[in-house]
Enzyme design. Sequence first.
Site, PDB file in Angstrom:
ATOM      1  N   ARG A  33     -35.191  -0.597  21.248  1.00 26.97           N
ATOM      2  CA  ARG A  33     -34.901  -2.021  20.706  1.00 26.97           C
ATOM      3  C   ARG A  33     -36.514  -2.354  20.540  1.00 26.97           C
ATOM      4  O   ARG A  33     -36.568  -3.299  19.584  1.00 26.97           O
ATOM      5  CB  ARG A  33     -34.187  -2.940  21.768  1.00 26.97           C
ATOM      6  CG  ARG A  33     -32.865  -2.558  21.880  1.00 26.97           C
ATOM      7  CD  ARG A  33     -31.798  -3.395  22.491  1.00 26.97           C
ATOM      8  NE  ARG A  33     -30.457  -2.485  22.811  1.00 26.97           N
ATOM      9  CZ  ARG A  33     -29.639  -2.873  23.631  1.00 26.97           C
ATOM     10  NH1 ARG A  33     -29.870  -3.823  24.462  1.00 26.97           N
ATOM     11  NH2 ARG A  33     -28.389  -2.197  23.670  1.00 26.97           N
ATOM     12  N   GLU A 177     -17.145  -1.797  34.461  1.00 26.26           N
ATOM     13  CA  GLU A 177     -17.192  -1.901  33.315  1.00 26.26           C
ATOM     14  C   GLU A 177     -16.600  -0.769  32.474  1.00 26.26           C
ATOM     15  O   GLU A 177     -17.377   0.143  32.405  1.00 26.26           O
ATOM     16  CB  GLU A 177     -18.639  -2.364  32.793  1.00 26.26           C
ATOM     17  CG  GLU A 177     -18.811  -2.269  31.294  1.00 26.26           C
ATOM     18  CD  GLU A 177     -20.171  -2.479  30.915  1.00 26.26           C
ATOM     19  OE1 GLU A 177     -21.137  -2.400  31.899  1.00 26.26           O
ATOM     20  OE2 GLU A 177     -20.529  -2.557  29.661  1.00 26.26           O
ATOM     21  N   LYS A 219     -15.523  -6.046  33.648  1.00 24.66           N
ATOM     22  CA  LYS A 219     -16.588  -6.137  32.448  1.00 24.66           C
ATOM     23  C   LYS A 219     -15.898  -5.541  31.278  1.00 24.66           C
ATOM     24  O   LYS A 219     -16.229  -4.179  30.987  1.00 24.66           O
ATOM     25  CB  LYS A 219     -17.854  -6.114  32.769  1.00 24.66           C
ATOM     26  CG  LYS A 219     -18.948  -5.990  31.571  1.00 24.66           C
ATOM     27  CD  LYS A 219     -20.186  -6.061  32.002  1.00 24.66           C
ATOM     28  CE  LYS A 219     -21.024  -5.983  30.905  1.00 24.66           C
ATOM     29  NZ  LYS A 219     -22.498  -6.419  31.172  1.00 24.66           N
ATOM     30  N   SER A 261     -20.823  -7.586  25.054  1.00 21.74           N
ATOM     31  CA  SER A 261     -20.720  -8.010  23.798  1.00 21.74           C
ATOM     32  C   SER A 261     -20.641  -6.794  22.952  1.00 21.74           C
ATOM     33  O   SER A 261     -20.041  -6.578  21.600  1.00 21.74           O
ATOM     34  CB  SER A 261     -22.066  -8.844  23.282  1.00 21.74           C
ATOM     35  OG  SER A 261     -23.261  -8.169  23.520  1.00 21.74           O
ATOM     36  N   GLY A 262     -21.131  -5.710  23.232  1.00 25.19           N
ATOM     37  CA  GLY A 262     -20.758  -4.296  22.455  1.00 25.19           C
ATOM     38  C   GLY A 262     -21.467  -4.130  21.179  1.00 25.19           C
ATOM     39  O   GLY A 262     -20.932  -3.265  20.433  1.00 25.19           O
ATOM     40  N   GLY A 263     -22.307  -5.053  20.678  1.00 25.46           N
ATOM     41  CA  GLY A 263     -22.652  -4.878  19.174  1.00 25.46           C
ATOM     42  C   GLY A 263     -22.204  -6.018  18.270  1.00 25.46           C
ATOM     43  O   GLY A 263     -22.658  -5.825  17.306  1.00 25.46           O
ATOM     44  N   ARG A 294     -27.043  -7.782  24.655  1.00 29.02           N
ATOM     45  CA  ARG A 294     -27.371  -8.063  23.283  1.00 29.02           C
ATOM     46  C   ARG A 294     -27.153  -9.342  22.641  1.00 29.02           C
ATOM     47  O   ARG A 294     -27.870 -10.002  21.940  1.00 29.02           O
ATOM     48  CB  ARG A 294     -26.877  -6.959  22.038  1.00 29.02           C
ATOM     49  CG  ARG A 294     -27.648  -5.732  22.265  1.00 29.02           C
ATOM     50  CD  ARG A 294     -26.898  -4.529  21.687  1.00 29.02           C
ATOM     51  NE  ARG A 294     -25.714  -4.284  22.362  1.00 29.02           N
ATOM     52  CZ  ARG A 294     -24.986  -3.136  22.077  1.00 29.02           C
ATOM     53  NH1 ARG A 294     -24.980  -2.460  21.052  1.00 29.02           N
ATOM     54  NH2 ARG A 294     -24.148  -2.935  22.877  1.00 29.02           N
TER      55      ARG A 294
HETATM   56  P1  13P Z   1     -24.162  -5.924  25.580  1.00 27.65           P
HETATM   57  O1  13P Z   1     -23.588  -7.045  25.842  1.00 27.65           O
HETATM   58  O2  13P Z   1     -25.016  -5.497  24.609  1.00 27.65           O
HETATM   59  O3  13P Z   1     -22.835  -4.640  25.106  1.00 27.65           O
HETATM   60  O4  13P Z   1     -24.125  -4.942  26.950  1.00 27.65           O
HETATM   61  C1  13P Z   1     -23.555  -5.322  28.098  1.00 27.65           C
HETATM   62  C2  13P Z   1     -23.740  -4.297  28.777  1.00 27.65           C
HETATM   63  O5  13P Z   1     -23.892  -4.583  30.130  1.00 27.65           O
HETATM   64  C3  13P Z   1     -23.523  -2.976  28.733  1.00 27.65           C
HETATM   65  O6  13P Z   1     -23.592  -2.223  29.903  1.00 27.65           O
END
Ligand code: 13P
Length: 342
Positions: A33, A177, A219, A261-263, A294
């Site tokens: 990033r 998660e 999560k 959020s996953g992108g 993100r």
């Molecule tokens: P994102 O919200 O960018 O997907 O990251 C969350 C996270 O902690 C991934 O393990």
Amino acid sequence: MNAQGLMDTANKLVANDKGLLAMDESNPTCHKRFAKLGIPQTEAARRAYREMIVTTPGLGECISGAILYDETIRQQKKDGTPMVKALIDAGIVPGIKVDAGAKDMAAHAGEKITEGLDGLRKRLEEYSAMGARFAKWRAVITIGAGIPSRACIEANAHALARYAALCQEAGLVPIVEPEVLMDGGHTLARCREVTEEVLRTVFAQLCTQRVLLEGMLLKPNMVLPGLACPTQETVDEVADATVHCFLRAVPAAVAGIAFLSGGQSPELASARLNAMNVRFKSRLPWALAFSYSRAIQQPALEIWQGKDANAPAAQRALLHRGRCNRAARRGEYSAAMETSGA
Ligand code: 13P
């Protein structure tokens, strides 16, 4: 196990419409990033970036907990204050990522298994002594031709459950998660089917390993069409598919759900969380919160660019995303918030 202490922490993390800030990017992810923005990929830059985040004025009004990376939990602000203390002073509970990353799974091309169980009990003790009160472990499930396999789902669910049991033994709230990735051309229906199977398997393993559901947070991914799928459902359709999937697969005893959020873009991550709360909040057994990396950090990182002079503007952008997501928990987010400077 101090069940009451775990439940108190888990409830605190989803109380008052706040959510979590994931700032636990591993060095390679952080460097990717930084590289895109021409920021030096050094320990000094990572430290400065994390200091900018934790010193954001007012962050504690919308962020309940922050997930740190091993390097960050050991770092100090420029003035010598430990990052952990800076968070606690801001009313934010410190947490820690404890998995050792998703690695290629043997005999299963294209699939990953998360490592990190060996020696975990000792590491959890150390993190607890440093002030962490919760932990995170991410499993990755990929949708593709013939995948995910049962082997991948079961191995990852088993590891998540063993991690969660060890966390609770150490007095840390586990954030569990299991991320079904957005990459690919699959439909929303396929994501829903896979997410439901993954969640059912994860909760079966959590029960087998005697994890206290009231003392953990889930999560998950939202139920979404793949990024390359030609049909992209509306915000309300995503909200309905996600909540219906969870109602079938997530036990009511779970303390809370905090999405990754996953992108997704920051705006979509807020809008979809908002739609779920508008449409379902009053009839759900769990809080629907956020644990974004993100979708909270990206606009701030783009403003910061590694320069001290940009820190105040970057902090305002970070706080803005925090506020948008707190509003989304209340069902009060709207696109107008993006332009009103709220
Ligand atoms: P994102 O919200 O960018 O997907 O990251 C969350 C996270 O902690 C991934 O393990």
